[in-house]
Design an enzyme around this catalytic site. Structure first.
Site, PDB file in Angstrom:
ATOM      1  N   HIS A 370      55.915   4.973  82.215  1.00 21.95           N
ATOM      2  CA  HIS A 370      56.136   3.536  81.521  1.00 21.95           C
ATOM      3  C   HIS A 370      54.783   2.898  81.294  1.00 21.95           C
ATOM      4  O   HIS A 370      53.853   3.466  82.006  1.00 21.95           O
ATOM      5  CB  HIS A 370      56.711   2.802  82.583  1.00 21.95           C
ATOM      6  CG  HIS A 370      58.274   3.017  82.472  1.00 21.95           C
ATOM      7  ND1 HIS A 370      59.105   2.056  81.691  1.00 21.95           N
ATOM      8  CD2 HIS A 370      58.975   3.978  83.100  1.00 21.95           C
ATOM      9  CE1 HIS A 370      60.489   2.485  82.074  1.00 21.95           C
ATOM     10  NE2 HIS A 370      60.557   3.473  82.701  1.00 21.95           N
ATOM     11  N   SER A 387      60.149   0.357  73.916  1.00 22.45           N
ATOM     12  CA  SER A 387      59.305  -0.434  74.437  1.00 22.45           C
ATOM     13  C   SER A 387      59.026  -1.414  73.898  1.00 22.45           C
ATOM     14  O   SER A 387      58.586  -2.694  74.336  1.00 22.45           O
ATOM     15  CB  SER A 387      58.196   0.537  75.338  1.00 22.45           C
ATOM     16  OG  SER A 387      58.721   1.195  76.292  1.00 22.45           O
ATOM     17  N   ALA A 425      62.645  -4.956  84.054  1.00 18.33           N
ATOM     18  CA  ALA A 425      63.520  -5.084  82.810  1.00 18.33           C
ATOM     19  C   ALA A 425      63.299  -6.334  82.073  1.00 18.33           C
ATOM     20  O   ALA A 425      63.838  -7.430  82.608  1.00 18.33           O
ATOM     21  CB  ALA A 425      64.975  -4.983  83.345  1.00 18.33           C
ATOM     22  N   VAL A 426      62.307  -6.253  81.047  1.00 17.03           N
ATOM     23  CA  VAL A 426      62.040  -7.721  80.455  1.00 17.03           C
ATOM     24  C   VAL A 426      63.109  -8.595  79.954  1.00 17.03           C
ATOM     25  O   VAL A 426      63.061  -9.590  79.439  1.00 17.03           O
ATOM     26  CB  VAL A 426      60.799  -7.553  79.484  1.00 17.03           C
ATOM     27  CG1 VAL A 426      59.682  -6.894  80.363  1.00 17.03           C
ATOM     28  CG2 VAL A 426      61.335  -6.444  78.483  1.00 17.03           C
TER      29      VAL A 426
END
Length: 471
Positions: A370, A387, A425-426
C-alpha cells in the site's frame, strides 16, 4: 483440476429485494393456484404399474402394485365431479392459475371449458401426476413435449407456465429448454427472479407448500378450516405489512379440487378471500400476469459472475482488489465458489478468507504494497487507479502545504515504528478524521496496529468490490 463450484443459490436478492412495483402500487400480489390432477394420477387405467398414494383423505395410503384402488380413485373423482365446481362458483370472477395435468385436462372437457370461460390461466402441470425423480432425462424430456402437445390440443393454446411438482433434478432445466415464459418448480423466494439456464434467461415464479391445502393431507398439517384460514391470514398480514413498508411481495396459495373443495374446508377459503378483498391495494393476478409484469419492469440484468470465471479472467478482474497482491485472488479461485460469491459481499468474504489464512509474512507483504497517504507516489501520480480515486475521495489530492507536511511527518514516524505504511479506508473518513486516526493509532503496539491495518485492508477491498459487483 477445475475449482469446485456450488450450484445452489443461497443469496437470492439478499437484504435489499427489488421494488416489485405491482400495478396500482399494490402492497401485495395474491396469486391463487388450482391444481387440476384428477384423472392424471397413478392408475392402472392410465398405464401405470400401481395405484396413487399421494394427497388424499386416506391416512397412510400406499400404492397397490398391479391393482386398482377403488377408494383412492373415487377420492380423486370427487375433486373433478364436485370439488372443482364448488371452487369454480367461488372464484370464477377472480384471476386464477390452473396447474393442469395434460392427461387430466383431456379427461375433463367441461371443466376445461369452465376454466377458459372464467378467464383463468391454464399452465402445465406435466403429462401425468406421477413421480419424476427416477425418470431418465430423455423420457422426461419426451413427457414434457407430449404434455405441451396434448395441452395445446385440449385447451386450444400452448401453456406458457410450467409446474411439475413431483419433479426430478432435471425438470427445471428441461422445462426451460421447452421455452416456458415462467417455471414454478421452486419454493425459494417471495418474488419472481431470473435464472440463467443453459445460456437462457429463465423467469422463475416460486410456488408454495405452506399456504397450500395439501397440508390437510399430510401429518401435522391442517386439521380444520380454521387452521387453514388462520395461516393464510397471518401470511397475508405479514406480507401486506412488508408492502406498507415499501417492499411488496407475492403471496402464492395452492389449492386442490379434492381437498379444499370439500364443504368443511371451502368456507375457510371463502373467509380468507373476503378478508383479503377487504383490504386496499391488493392485486389478485394469474401467474402469467405476474410473469409479464416482472419481465416488463424487471428484465434480466447482466453483471459479472466471478464464480463462473476461468482462473485467468478471475485474477485479471480481482487481482488488484488487495493492493498488488494477485496471489489472494489466485487462491480464492480455488475455493468452492457459488452464486453467493457473485456479490460484492460474497466475493469479499472469499478473498478475505485467503488473506486471513495467509502467513504473517504474506500479510505484511500486502500491507507494504500500500502507498503512503498523500505521499510521494501520489504526488508523482504513480498510484494505482483505485488508490488515486480513494485518496481523492477524502480530499487528499488537494492538501495545503501544512497538511502535506503533517502527513509526511506522520507517515515517516509510523513506518519507522511499525515497518509498514499507515493504512485506512479513506472512504469512511475525511481529512480531519484521517489525521485524528493517524495520531491515535501511532501510539499502538505493533501487534495491535498490525491487526488494525489488516482490518483496514479488508475494508478497502470491500469498497473496491462494491464498485464493480452488486451488493
Amino acid at each position: 483440476m477445475s475449482a469446485p463450484r456450488y450450484p445452489r443459490n443461497m443469496i437470492g436478492y439478499g437484504a435489499t429485494p427489488p421494488k416489485a412495483q405491482w400495478p396500482g402500487e399494490a402492497k401485495i400480489a395474491v396469486q391463487i393456484v388450482l391444481n387440476y390432477e384428477e384423472g392424471g394420477e397413478n392408475c392402472l387405467l392410465h398405464g401405470d404399474e400401481a395405484s396413487e398414494a399421494f394427497l388424499s383423505e386416506i391416512v397412510g395410503a400406499a400404492q397397490w402394485p398391479g391393482q386398482r384402488h377403488w377408494n383412492m380413485e373415487s377420492i380423486y373423482e370427487y375433486g373433478a365431479r364436485s370439488g372443482f365446481w364448488r371452487l369454480h362458483r367461488l372464484m370464477k370472477d377472480l384471476p386464477v392459475t390452473v396447474y393442469g395435468v395434460a392427461s387430466a385436462l383431456a379427461r375433463s372437457p367441461d371443466q376445461v371449458a369452465a376454466m377458459t370461460s372464467a378467464g383463468w390461466e391454464i399452465a402445465s402441470h406435466g403429462l401425468k401426476w406421477v413421480e419424476h425423480k427416477d425418470m431418465p432425462e430423455e423420457d422426461e424430456r419426451a413427457q414434457i413435449a407430449e404434455a405441451v402437445r396434448l395441452h395445446t390440443e385440449v385447451v386450444g393454446e400452448p401453456p406458457r407456465g410450467w409446474y411439475t411438482g413431483r419433479c426430478s433434478m432435471n425438470t427445471v432445466r428441461l422445462a426451460a429448454e421447452a421455452g416456458m415464459d415462467y417455471i414454478s418448480d421452486t419454493y425459494d423466494d417471495d418474488l419472481p427472479y431470473w435464472a440463467e439456464i443453459d445460456g437462457r434467461d429463465q423467469l422463475i415464479i416460486p410456488y408454495t407448500l405452506d399456504c397450500n391445502d395439501m397440508r390437510f393431507a399430510t401429518p401435522q398439517g391442517f386439521n380444520s378450516g380454521d387452521q387453514f384460514f388462520a395461516y393464510l391470514k397471518d401470511s397475508f398480514d405479514a406480507l401486506y405489512a412488508e408492502g406498507e413498508e415499501g417492499a411488496p411481495k407475492m403471496m402464492s396459495i395452492g389449492l386442490h379440487c379434492r381437498l379444499i373443495g370439500r364443504p368443511g374446508r371451502v368456507v375457510a377459503l371463502k373467509r380468507f378471500l373476503d378478508y383479503a378483498q377487504g383490504h386496499q391495494d391488493v392485486w389478485f393476478a394469474t401467474r402469467l400476469q405476474i410473469a409479464e409484469h416482472w419481465a416488463a419492469i424487471h428484465p434480466p440484468v447482466k453483471h459479472p459472475r466471478p464464480s463462473q470465471m476461468e482462473r485467468a479472467e478471475f485474477v485479471d478482474a480481482f487481482g488488484g482488489i488487495f493492493e498488488h497482491s494477485a496471489w489472494i485472488a489466485e487462491r480464492a479461485h480455488d475455493l468452492e465458489l457459488g452464486l453467493a460469491h457473485d456479490t460484492a459481499g460474497g466475493l469479499h468474504n472469499a478473498l478475505a478468507r485467503m488473506f486471513r489464512s495467509a502467513s504473517d509474512e504474506e500479510r505484511l507483504g500486502v500491507l507494504t504494497a500500500h502507498p503512503d497517504l498523500a505521499g510521494k507516489l501520489a504526488q508523482a501520480k504513480r498510484l494505482t487507479a483505485e488508490s488515486t480515486s480513494e485518496q481523492a475521495s477524502a480530499g487528499l489530492d488537494a492538501l495545503t502545504d501544512d497538511e502535506r507536511a503533517s502527513f509526511t511527518e506522520l507517515n515517516q514516524t509510523y513506518v519507522d515504528k511499525f515497518g509498514f505504511p499507515f493504512i485506512i479506508a479513506v472512504r469512511d473518513h475525511n481529512k480531519t478524521s484521517i489525521l485524528e486516526a493517524f495520531q491515535r493509532r501511532i501510539d499502538h503496539d505493533r501487534d495491535t496496529e498490525f491487526a488494525e491495518a489488516c482490518r483496514q485492508v479488508e475494508r478497502i477491498a470491500e469498497f473496491r468490490l462494491r464498485d464493480i459487483l452488486p451488493s
